[in-house]
Design an enzyme around this catalytic site. Structure first.
Site, short mmCIF file in Angstrom:
data_model
loop_
_atom_site.label_atom_id
_atom_site.label_comp_id
_atom_site.label_asym_id
_atom_site.label_seq_id
_atom_site.Cartn_x
_atom_site.Cartn_y
_atom_site.Cartn_z
N SER A 154 3.77 1.54 -3.74
CA SER A 154 4.43 1.57 -2.38
C SER A 154 5.81 1.16 -2.26
O SER A 154 6.37 0.85 -3.41
CB SER A 154 3.78 0.25 -1.75
OG SER A 154 4.32 -0.19 -0.53
N MET A 175 -5.08 -0.27 1.14
CA MET A 175 -3.68 -0.85 1.32
C MET A 175 -3.28 -1.04 2.79
O MET A 175 -4.09 -1.06 3.50
CB MET A 175 -3.03 0.64 0.93
CG MET A 175 -3.15 1.85 1.80
SD MET A 175 -2.39 3.31 1.36
CE MET A 175 -0.75 2.71 2.38
N THR A 212 0.12 -0.58 0.04
CA THR A 212 0.05 0.08 -0.17
C THR A 212 0.59 1.50 -0.01
O THR A 212 0.20 2.11 0.36
CB THR A 212 1.62 -0.95 -0.48
OG1 THR A 212 1.87 -1.57 -0.41
CG2 THR A 212 1.29 -0.76 -0.56
N VAL A 233 0.43 2.99 -1.02
CA VAL A 233 -0.73 4.19 -1.15
C VAL A 233 -1.84 3.67 -2.28
O VAL A 233 -1.31 3.12 -3.30
CB VAL A 233 -0.22 5.47 -1.23
CG1 VAL A 233 0.63 6.25 -0.20
CG2 VAL A 233 0.56 5.62 -2.74
N ILE A 239 1.21 -5.56 -2.51
CA ILE A 239 0.18 -4.54 -2.98
C ILE A 239 -0.83 -5.04 -4.27
O ILE A 239 -0.55 -5.17 -5.14
CB ILE A 239 0.90 -2.97 -3.27
CG1 ILE A 239 1.95 -3.09 -4.52
CG2 ILE A 239 1.78 -2.68 -2.14
CD1 ILE A 239 2.30 -1.93 -5.16
#
Length: 534
Positions: A371, A434, A353, A354, A416
């Site tokens: 990420s 995320m 995760t 963004v 991700i």
């Protein structure tokens, strides 16, 4: 004034718009995407702008030196982009062991793999964008040059990282991190300004060369020099050889909807496996301990198998098709009883995760995630560039018998994952959550909240989450209903209550009404989430 103190319950409502929507974990990044859309860009351009801005305004979660994946809906077709990078050609399990490691280190130069983020931006712009990459990156460049004030959750994680790094990162290879993110020995506090001129210069170079300077030019030379100086494996030859890969998305059919993920090496398949197992159980009931027990057990089984088998497709001991098959789902669902289990690995068949989302009025939609992996990643920053390098290689195994064993040029199991939902061949929209190994668990919970319980996109994200950790241990959020926690404990689950929701993922959702084209969005209450609309 304590910007992290929220003594009163609050709520968000679903956000609606028609012309365009960008949902991200940071308000300035969402605004960057909208700015580009208003300049004539489409949803894909907006996503690139927001993604580039996030490397500046949320460096605690991602950076230019990370990886990216995307699911892109254009002209009634879903496209998948895998822009994760392989291990350097010169690395091996034996070479890492020779350095004194019995497992892959988390920080430093060793776990650094080829970054895929700049290549993802360039490839998305080339294939689907309407604006030049140099134009799309302008908002991010402005934030890096002029600076911006830190948002609350950003400031929280920045401080936590600095506290840990100050204690543990004492060797010279980490000094550039402190020069960049703690200039003068001081980190910015919530509401204080921070800028990164080197980051701005790097983004300009990437935009003007369509990212080639990162892989073959001056930036690549800087990365190569720093890696050689500190005993790293990544070289300019590794960078020059890299190309992102367009892939066919994989899916699971869940109660009239198709849930889409990127195929391995990503862990998105874990969410699909869990949905396939869970749909074999009895009809779910809202806020029912029995239903949650079956959800947890389904996820537990899928995750156990996913961690054991998922890596690059050619190295997997069982095919993705089998793990998404009815046979697999039937076998695993039959093993779920009335009480919590200690998961056992699936017996292989004889012979296999963004995060951000964007949408525009033309019907284009994108589910995008990038990420540096664990927070700031490896802790390695290339001096003067603002490039924080990922530590994605930390997920490799040094066990020669494991499918995900470290080899030069190989891509590791990847956490991700972007998600996408369709119904009857039409786009419903992008979604994602995320946060490391919470991601497929978040995808699973968002999908079931949406389809089984008809929760609106904001409510689907706000619902208190559970997180399977290992064995019978299940972590729940502070707001998780106590009566459900007690009932799950009576079923043999070891329930632990978290002090905050930080580890339960951060998500975004955009759903599109197929009749009117109206967009409905939800953003994450667990971070500095925002939706920019037009």
């Amino acid at each position: 004034m304590d910007y992290l103190n929220h003594p009163f319950a609050s709520k968000r409502h679903t956000v609606f718009s028609k012309k365009g929507m960008v949902a991200t974990s940071q308000p300035l990044a969402a605004q960057a995407g909208l700015e580009i859309m208003q300049k004539g860009g489409n949803a894909i351009d907006a996503a690139i702008a927001a993604a580039a801005a996030l490397t500046v305004v949320e460096p605690t979660s991602n950076g230019i030196g990370g990886d990216a994946f995307a699911l892109v809906w254009v002209k009634d077709k879903l496209h998948g982009l895998n822009s994760s990078g392989p291990a350097p050609e010169s690395i091996s399990a034996q070479a890492v062991k020779a350095l004194g490691h019995d497992k892959m280190p988390v920080h430093g130069v060793v776990p650094i793999t080829v970054p895929g983020v700049p290549a993802a931006w360039a490839e998305l712009a080339r294939k689907f964008g309407k604006l030049p990459l140099a134009e799309t990156l302008k908002p991010a460049i402005r934030y890096a040059e002029d600076g911006y004030p830190l948002t609350p959750i950003l400031g929280k994680y920045w401080k936590a990282a600095y506290t840990s790094f100050k204690k543990n990162f004492t060797s010279e290879e980490y000094q550039a991190w402190f020069d960049t993110f703690a200039p003068g020995g001081k980190i910015p506090a919530i509401g204080e300004m921070w800028s990164s001129p080197g980051h701005a210069s790097t983004l300009k170079d990437i935009g003007e060369t369509d990212a080639r300077s990162f892989y073959e030019g001056a930036i690549a030379e800087k990365i190569d020099t720093y890696m050689k100086q500190h005993g790293g494996f990544l070289t300019k030859e590794d960078l020059a050889a890299y190309q992102p890969e367009w892939v066919e998305p994989i899916s699971a059919h869940y109660k009239g909807y198709d849930v889409w993920e990127i195929p391995p090496n990503g862990q998105g398949m874990v969410a699909l496996m869990a949905l396939n197992i869970f749909k074999k159980m009895k009809e779910p009931k809202w806020q029912s301990a029995q239903t949650m027990h079956e959800q947890i057990e389904s996820m537990k089984l899928a995750f156990t198998d996913g961690k054991a088998f998922i890596t690059e497709p050619e190295a997997m001991p069982v095919s993705a098709e089998h793990l998404l098959s009815e046979e697999y789902a039937e076998t695993r669902s039959a093993s779920i009883g009335e009480t919590a289990s200690d998961p056992e690995l699936y017996e292989l068949p004889k012979g296999g995760t963004v995060y951000l989302a964007a949408a525009d009025e033309e019907g284009n939609m994108i589910s995008y995630i990038q990420s540096n992996y664990m927070g700031f990643g490896s802790g390695i920053v290339i001096p003067g560039t603002g490039i924080g390098m990922q530590n994605r290689g930390a997920d490799f195994s040094l066990d020669e018998s494991h499918p995900n064993v470290l080899k030069g040029g190989k891509k590791t199991f990847h956490t991700i994952i972007p998600g996408f939902l369709t119904k009857d061949g039409k786009a419903v929209g992008p979604f994602g959550v995320m946060g490391g190994y919470m991601q497929p668990q978040g995808h699973f919970q968002v999908v079931t909240n949406t389809i089984d319980y008809l929760l609106n996109p904001q409510a689907a994200l706000d619902a208190p989450r559970w997180q399977w950790m290992e064995g019978r241990i299940v972590l729940v959020e502070p707001e998780f209903p106590n009566y459900l926690a007690q009932a799950l404990a009576r079923k043999g689950h070891t329930i632990q209550v978290a002090t905050d929701g930080g580890s339960f993922g951060r998500g975004q959702i955009i759903w599109r009404n197929p009749e009117t084209g109206v967009l409905a969005g939800g953003t994450e209450s667990r971070t500095d989430g925002a939706i920019a609309v037009w």
